[in-house]
Write an enzyme that holds these catalytic residues in place. Structure first.
Site, PDB file in Angstrom:
ATOM      1  N   GLY A  60      -9.799   4.718  -5.589  1.00  0.00           N
ATOM      2  CA  GLY A  60      -8.497   4.072  -5.784  1.00  0.00           C
ATOM      3  C   GLY A  60      -7.410   4.611  -4.882  1.00  0.00           C
ATOM      4  O   GLY A  60      -7.647   4.935  -3.717  1.00  0.00           O
ATOM      5  N   VAL A  61      -6.212   4.733  -5.437  1.00  0.00           N
ATOM      6  CA  VAL A  61      -5.066   5.180  -4.652  1.00  0.00           C
ATOM      7  C   VAL A  61      -5.242   6.641  -4.227  1.00  0.00           C
ATOM      8  O   VAL A  61      -4.826   7.042  -3.134  1.00  0.00           O
ATOM      9  CB  VAL A  61      -3.747   4.917  -5.435  1.00  0.00           C
ATOM     10  CG1 VAL A  61      -3.591   5.789  -6.654  1.00  0.00           C
ATOM     11  CG2 VAL A  61      -2.545   5.069  -4.519  1.00  0.00           C
ATOM     12  N   ASP A  62      -5.893   7.424  -5.056  1.00  0.00           N
ATOM     13  CA  ASP A  62      -6.184   8.831  -4.744  1.00  0.00           C
ATOM     14  C   ASP A  62      -7.013   8.926  -3.455  1.00  0.00           C
ATOM     15  O   ASP A  62      -6.691   9.708  -2.545  1.00  0.00           O
ATOM     16  CB  ASP A  62      -6.963   9.426  -5.939  1.00  0.00           C
ATOM     17  CG  ASP A  62      -7.029  10.939  -5.935  1.00  0.00           C
ATOM     18  OD1 ASP A  62      -6.301  11.567  -5.144  1.00  0.00           O
ATOM     19  OD2 ASP A  62      -7.808  11.489  -6.742  1.00  0.00           O
ATOM     20  N   ASP A 112       0.878  -1.171   0.000  1.00  0.00           N
ATOM     21  CA  ASP A 112       0.000   0.000   0.000  1.00  0.00           C
ATOM     22  C   ASP A 112       0.915   1.220   0.000  1.00  0.00           C
ATOM     23  O   ASP A 112       1.702   1.408   0.929  1.00  0.00           O
ATOM     24  CB  ASP A 112      -0.856  -0.053   1.271  1.00  0.00           C
ATOM     25  CG  ASP A 112      -1.780   1.137   1.412  1.00  0.00           C
ATOM     26  OD1 ASP A 112      -1.563   2.172   0.745  1.00  0.00           O
ATOM     27  OD2 ASP A 112      -2.723   1.036   2.219  1.00  0.00           O
ATOM     28  N   ILE A 113       0.816   2.044  -1.017  1.00  0.00           N
ATOM     29  CA  ILE A 113       1.761   3.159  -1.183  1.00  0.00           C
ATOM     30  C   ILE A 113       1.652   4.187  -0.046  1.00  0.00           C
ATOM     31  O   ILE A 113       2.621   4.904   0.229  1.00  0.00           O
ATOM     32  CB  ILE A 113       1.590   3.819  -2.577  1.00  0.00           C
ATOM     33  CG1 ILE A 113       2.888   4.523  -3.002  1.00  0.00           C
ATOM     34  CG2 ILE A 113       0.402   4.765  -2.626  1.00  0.00           C
ATOM     35  CD1 ILE A 113       2.963   4.888  -4.472  1.00  0.00           C
ATOM     36  N   TYR A 173      -8.979   3.967 -14.577  1.00  0.00           N
ATOM     37  CA  TYR A 173      -8.772   4.483 -15.933  1.00  0.00           C
ATOM     38  C   TYR A 173      -8.503   3.398 -16.982  1.00  0.00           C
ATOM     39  O   TYR A 173      -8.321   3.697 -18.174  1.00  0.00           O
ATOM     40  CB  TYR A 173      -7.669   5.549 -15.936  1.00  0.00           C
ATOM     41  CG  TYR A 173      -8.121   6.904 -15.402  1.00  0.00           C
ATOM     42  CD1 TYR A 173      -9.445   7.144 -15.054  1.00  0.00           C
ATOM     43  CD2 TYR A 173      -7.217   7.953 -15.256  1.00  0.00           C
ATOM     44  CE1 TYR A 173      -9.859   8.381 -14.567  1.00  0.00           C
ATOM     45  CE2 TYR A 173      -7.625   9.200 -14.770  1.00  0.00           C
ATOM     46  CZ  TYR A 173      -8.948   9.403 -14.430  1.00  0.00           C
ATOM     47  OH  TYR A 173      -9.340  10.636 -13.951  1.00  0.00           O
TER      48      TYR A 173
HETATM   49  N1  AR6 Z   1      -1.434   1.745  -2.892  1.00  0.00           N
HETATM   50  C1  AR6 Z   1      -0.870   1.459  -4.087  1.00  0.00           C
HETATM   51  N2  AR6 Z   1      -1.561   1.233  -5.201  1.00  0.00           N
HETATM   52  C2  AR6 Z   1      -2.912   1.302  -5.113  1.00  0.00           C
HETATM   53  C3  AR6 Z   1      -3.595   1.595  -3.912  1.00  0.00           C
HETATM   54  C4  AR6 Z   1      -2.791   1.825  -2.751  1.00  0.00           C
HETATM   55  N3  AR6 Z   1      -3.325   2.121  -1.565  1.00  0.00           N
HETATM   56  N4  AR6 Z   1      -4.927   1.574  -4.168  1.00  0.00           N
HETATM   57  C5  AR6 Z   1      -5.078   1.263  -5.475  1.00  0.00           C
HETATM   58  N5  AR6 Z   1      -3.867   1.088  -6.044  1.00  0.00           N
HETATM   59  P1  AR6 Z   1      -6.498   3.868  -9.567  1.00  0.00           P
HETATM   60  P2  AR6 Z   1      -6.233   5.320 -12.116  1.00  0.00           P
HETATM   61  C6  AR6 Z   1      -3.525   0.734  -7.445  1.00  0.00           C
HETATM   62  O1  AR6 Z   1      -7.861   3.423  -9.895  1.00  0.00           O
HETATM   63  O2  AR6 Z   1      -6.509   4.075 -12.874  1.00  0.00           O
HETATM   64  C7  AR6 Z   1      -9.400   7.920  -8.886  1.00  0.00           C
HETATM   65  O3  AR6 Z   1     -10.779   8.047  -8.651  1.00  0.00           O
HETATM   66  C8  AR6 Z   1      -4.553   0.006  -8.252  1.00  0.00           C
HETATM   67  O4  AR6 Z   1      -4.487  -1.379  -8.011  1.00  0.00           O
HETATM   68  O5  AR6 Z   1      -6.213   4.332  -8.187  1.00  0.00           O
HETATM   69  O6  AR6 Z   1      -5.078   6.170 -12.537  1.00  0.00           O
HETATM   70  C9  AR6 Z   1      -8.772   9.245  -9.304  1.00  0.00           C
HETATM   71  O7  AR6 Z   1      -9.345  10.337  -8.624  1.00  0.00           O
HETATM   72  C10 AR6 Z   1      -4.084   0.340  -9.670  1.00  0.00           C
HETATM   73  O8  AR6 Z   1      -3.110  -0.600 -10.091  1.00  0.00           O
HETATM   74  O9  AR6 Z   1      -6.005   5.086 -10.546  1.00  0.00           O
HETATM   75  C11 AR6 Z   1      -9.056   9.285 -10.775  1.00  0.00           C
HETATM   76  O10 AR6 Z   1     -10.356   9.761 -11.024  1.00  0.00           O
HETATM   77  C12 AR6 Z   1      -3.393   1.687  -9.526  1.00  0.00           C
HETATM   78  O11 AR6 Z   1      -3.285   1.937  -8.125  1.00  0.00           O
HETATM   79  C13 AR6 Z   1      -8.950   7.840 -11.189  1.00  0.00           C
HETATM   80  O12 AR6 Z   1      -9.220   7.081 -10.013  1.00  0.00           O
HETATM   81  C14 AR6 Z   1      -4.143   2.830 -10.169  1.00  0.00           C
HETATM   82  O13 AR6 Z   1      -5.531   2.668  -9.958  1.00  0.00           O
HETATM   83  C15 AR6 Z   1      -7.555   7.486 -11.655  1.00  0.00           C
HETATM   84  O14 AR6 Z   1      -7.559   6.175 -12.151  1.00  0.00           O
END
Ligand code: AR6
Length: 173
Positions: A31-33, A9-10, A124
């Site tokens: 997600g990560v955001d 988890d980042i 995305y």
């Molecule tokens: N630590 C590390 N990686 C993570 C974590 C975490 N805690 N949680 C998820 N991931 P995403 P996107 C991974 O959906 O595709 C948001 O709503 C996850 O498994 O977070 O760039 C934003 O506000 C995946 O591999 O980002 C934008 O609207 C990676 O992070 C939109 O999502 C990216 O998944 C961005 O979408």
């Protein structure tokens, strides 16, 4: 420069800066955001709002920097990945820009250690294999790489972790 890979988890990583896969509004999301804003607290959102007021959010492929609030890192670099819709060349370029622009901001701010999530591969829908190839190439091609000590790819899901393992040539033990 050391290039590392973690399945983690980042929000728990102790580096100078973690990178957030944000959206153009900079106001948070899923997600990560979502995890970064939840754990980092309101200081991050407050700085994002200030940036929004000044420059109107963040364009796809670009990056901005804020405090990391309550997170163990010092900074969060917010970058906006492309939404995958099959327009391959344009989207690939934008994804590479995310990594390069984040690293540029890191160097400008004296950041020596940085952790990237797998930008665009969640909500995305960017194909994971393609995104990983682009990420690794963008990092390796970065002009000022000698000024960074450590770059970590932090995978959350096992599929991404296995893909990065293969690309980086790490053996399964
Ligand atoms: N630590 C590390 N990686 C993570 C974590 C975490 N805690 N949680 C998820 N991931 P995403 P996107 C991974 O959906 O595709 C948001 O709503 C996850 O498994 O977070 O760039 C934003 O506000 C995946 O591999 O980002 C934008 O609207 C990676 O992070 C939109 O999502 C990216 O998944 C961005 O979408």
């Amino acid at each position: 420069m050391i290039l590392g890979l973690l399945k983690a988890d980042i929000t728990e990583i102790q580096v100078d800066a973690i990178v957030n896969a944000a959206n153009t509004s900079l106001l948070g999301g899923g997600g990560v955001d979502g995890a970064i804003h939840r754990k980092g607290g309101k200081a991050i959102l407050e700085e994002c709002i200030q940036i929004r007021n000044k420059q109107g959010g963040c364009k796809t492929g670009e990056a901005v920097i804020t405090t990391a609030g309550n997170l163990p890192s010092k900074y969060v670099i917010h970058t906006v990945g492309p939404v995958w819709n099959g327009d391959k060349d344009e989207k690939s370029k934008l994804l590479a820009n995310c990594y390069q622009n984040s690293l540029n901001l890191a160097v400008e701010n004296g950041i020596k250690t940085i952790a990237f999530p797998n930008i665009s591969t969640g909500i995305y829908h960017f194909p994971k294999d393609k995104a990983a190839q682009i990420a690794v190439k963008a990092v390796k091609d970065f002009q000022r790489i000698a000024e960074i000590e450590k770059i970590l790819f932090v995978c959350f899901d096992d599929e991404n972790y296995q893909i990065y393992k293969e690309i980086l040539g790490i053996e399964n033990k």
